[in-house]
Design a protein around this motif. Structure first.
Motif, mmCIF file in Angstrom:
data_model
loop_
_atom_site.group_PDB
_atom_site.id
_atom_site.type_symbol
_atom_site.label_atom_id
_atom_site.label_comp_id
_atom_site.label_asym_id
_atom_site.label_seq_id
_atom_site.Cartn_x
_atom_site.Cartn_y
_atom_site.Cartn_z
ATOM 1 N N VAL A 7 0.838 -1.209 0.000
ATOM 2 C CA VAL A 7 0.000 0.000 0.000
ATOM 3 C C VAL A 7 0.874 1.261 0.000
ATOM 4 N N ASP A 8 1.596 1.495 1.100
ATOM 5 C CA ASP A 8 2.326 2.761 1.209
ATOM 6 C C ASP A 8 3.505 2.821 0.247
ATOM 7 N N GLY A 9 3.525 3.858 -0.572
ATOM 8 C CA GLY A 9 4.604 4.044 -1.539
ATOM 9 C C GLY A 9 4.340 3.381 -2.877
ATOM 10 N N VAL A 10 3.289 2.551 -2.938
ATOM 11 C CA VAL A 10 2.962 1.857 -4.185
ATOM 12 C C VAL A 10 1.552 2.249 -4.660
ATOM 13 N N LEU A 11 0.600 2.173 -3.732
ATOM 14 C CA LEU A 11 -0.756 2.646 -4.036
ATOM 15 C C LEU A 11 -1.025 4.015 -3.408
ATOM 16 N N VAL A 35 13.849 12.582 1.298
ATOM 17 C CA VAL A 35 13.620 11.360 2.091
ATOM 18 C C VAL A 35 14.416 10.228 1.453
ATOM 19 N N ASP A 36 15.671 10.096 1.858
ATOM 20 C CA ASP A 36 16.591 9.215 1.139
ATOM 21 C C ASP A 36 16.788 7.853 1.797
ATOM 22 N N ARG A 37 16.015 7.540 2.823
ATOM 23 C CA ARG A 37 16.019 6.186 3.401
ATOM 24 C C ARG A 37 14.702 5.993 4.152
ATOM 25 N N ALA A 38 14.384 4.717 4.433
ATOM 26 C CA ALA A 38 13.074 4.429 5.036
ATOM 27 C C ALA A 38 12.951 5.082 6.415
ATOM 28 N N HIS A 39 14.029 4.995 7.200
ATOM 29 C CA HIS A 39 13.986 5.614 8.530
ATOM 30 C C HIS A 39 14.580 7.025 8.496
ATOM 31 N N TRP A 40 14.208 7.789 7.492
ATOM 32 C CA TRP A 40 14.641 9.182 7.383
ATOM 33 C C TRP A 40 14.143 9.949 8.610
ATOM 34 N N VAL A 130 5.013 -6.401 -5.344
ATOM 35 C CA VAL A 130 5.374 -5.026 -5.724
ATOM 36 C C VAL A 130 5.472 -4.235 -4.424
ATOM 37 N N ASP A 131 6.655 -3.681 -4.137
ATOM 38 C CA ASP A 131 6.880 -3.025 -2.843
ATOM 39 C C ASP A 131 7.957 -1.959 -3.021
ATOM 40 N N ASP A 132 7.925 -0.940 -2.166
ATOM 41 C CA ASP A 132 8.904 0.150 -2.314
ATOM 42 C C ASP A 132 10.040 0.063 -1.298
ATOM 43 N N PHE A 133 10.119 -1.058 -0.563
ATOM 44 C CA PHE A 133 11.146 -1.187 0.470
ATOM 45 C C PHE A 133 12.025 -2.395 0.139
ATOM 46 N N HIS A 154 11.656 4.600 -5.108
ATOM 47 C CA HIS A 154 11.569 5.973 -4.605
ATOM 48 C C HIS A 154 12.945 6.324 -4.016
ATOM 49 N N PRO A 155 13.136 7.599 -3.664
ATOM 50 C CA PRO A 155 14.443 7.950 -3.065
ATOM 51 C C PRO A 155 14.741 7.175 -1.777
ATOM 52 N N TRP A 156 13.708 6.653 -1.099
ATOM 53 C CA TRP A 156 13.893 5.952 0.184
ATOM 54 C C TRP A 156 13.893 4.429 0.048
ATOM 55 N N SER A 157 13.862 3.916 -1.188
ATOM 56 C CA SER A 157 13.636 2.472 -1.353
ATOM 57 C C SER A 157 14.831 1.597 -0.986
#
Ligand SMILES: [Mg+2]
Length: 190
Positions: A7-11, A35-40, A130-133, A154-157
């Protein structure tokens, strides 16, 4: 083909939504490229903590915009009888009601819904994720050589997961039309 969609980052444009709240609440304006990493973090605050706090708010959840191109793409995928398309999210169960409401509004075909904690999406029966992480994708493809992962970039992926060791099972897609092409490629190879 079973296709699991994050969901988040994909939908849902979760980062765009939380950056709007950060601007309203803290007076700080950031863009997604910051936002260049997941735990930004900003001002010592982790964006994940902000997001999990906000996900308790039904109105916030309902107000999140869909990711560009996602509505058409899901409509397209759901129309194909050879595909079983469903949602897998790490949003905590307290956000499920609002999330389902949001999904039925924007993505009425997505009625099948799985919850899986971050890094455990491989437990959901699916051929494609399909996931952004990066961690979710790596754990998923690692669990079965026949599985394919699509990293929605994404920049945080990228967060240092060992994605290069599994690159023959992974597609890197920055936008929904590229995701659709990757799914077609996976299907043709099967
Ligand atoms: Mg995500």
């Amino acid at each position: 083909m079973k296709i699991a969609i994050d969901v988040d980052g994909v939908l849902a444009d979760q980062v765009g939504a939380v950056l709007n709240v950060i601007e309203q609440e803290y007076g700080l304006r950031y863009s997604k490229s910051d936002v260049d990493r997941a735990h930004w973090s900003f001002n010592g605050r982790d964006i994940w903590q902000e997001i999990s706090r906000l996900l308790d708010d039904h109105e916030y959840v309902l107000g999140i915009s869909p990711i560009d191109g996602s509505i058409d793409a899901i409509r397209h995928l759901s129309r194909q009888e050879s595909h079983d398309v469903f949602v897998v999210t790490a949003r905590r169960p307290n956000a499920e009601k609002a999330t389902r409401e949001w999904l039925s509004h924007h993505f009425p075909s997505l009625t099948k819904y799985f919850y899986a904690r971050t890094g455990t999406k491989q437990t959901i029966p699916s051929d494609v994720l399909v996931d952004d992480f990066d961690l979710n994708i790596v754990e998923f493809v690692k669990s079965d050589p026949n599985r394919r992962g699509i990293l929605f970039v994404h920049p945080w992926s990228r967060n240092g997961a060992d994605i290069d060791s599994y690159s023959d099972q992974i597609f890197f897609c920055p936008k929904w039309p590229a995701v659709i092409r990757a799914i077609e490629e996976i299907q043709e190879a099967n």
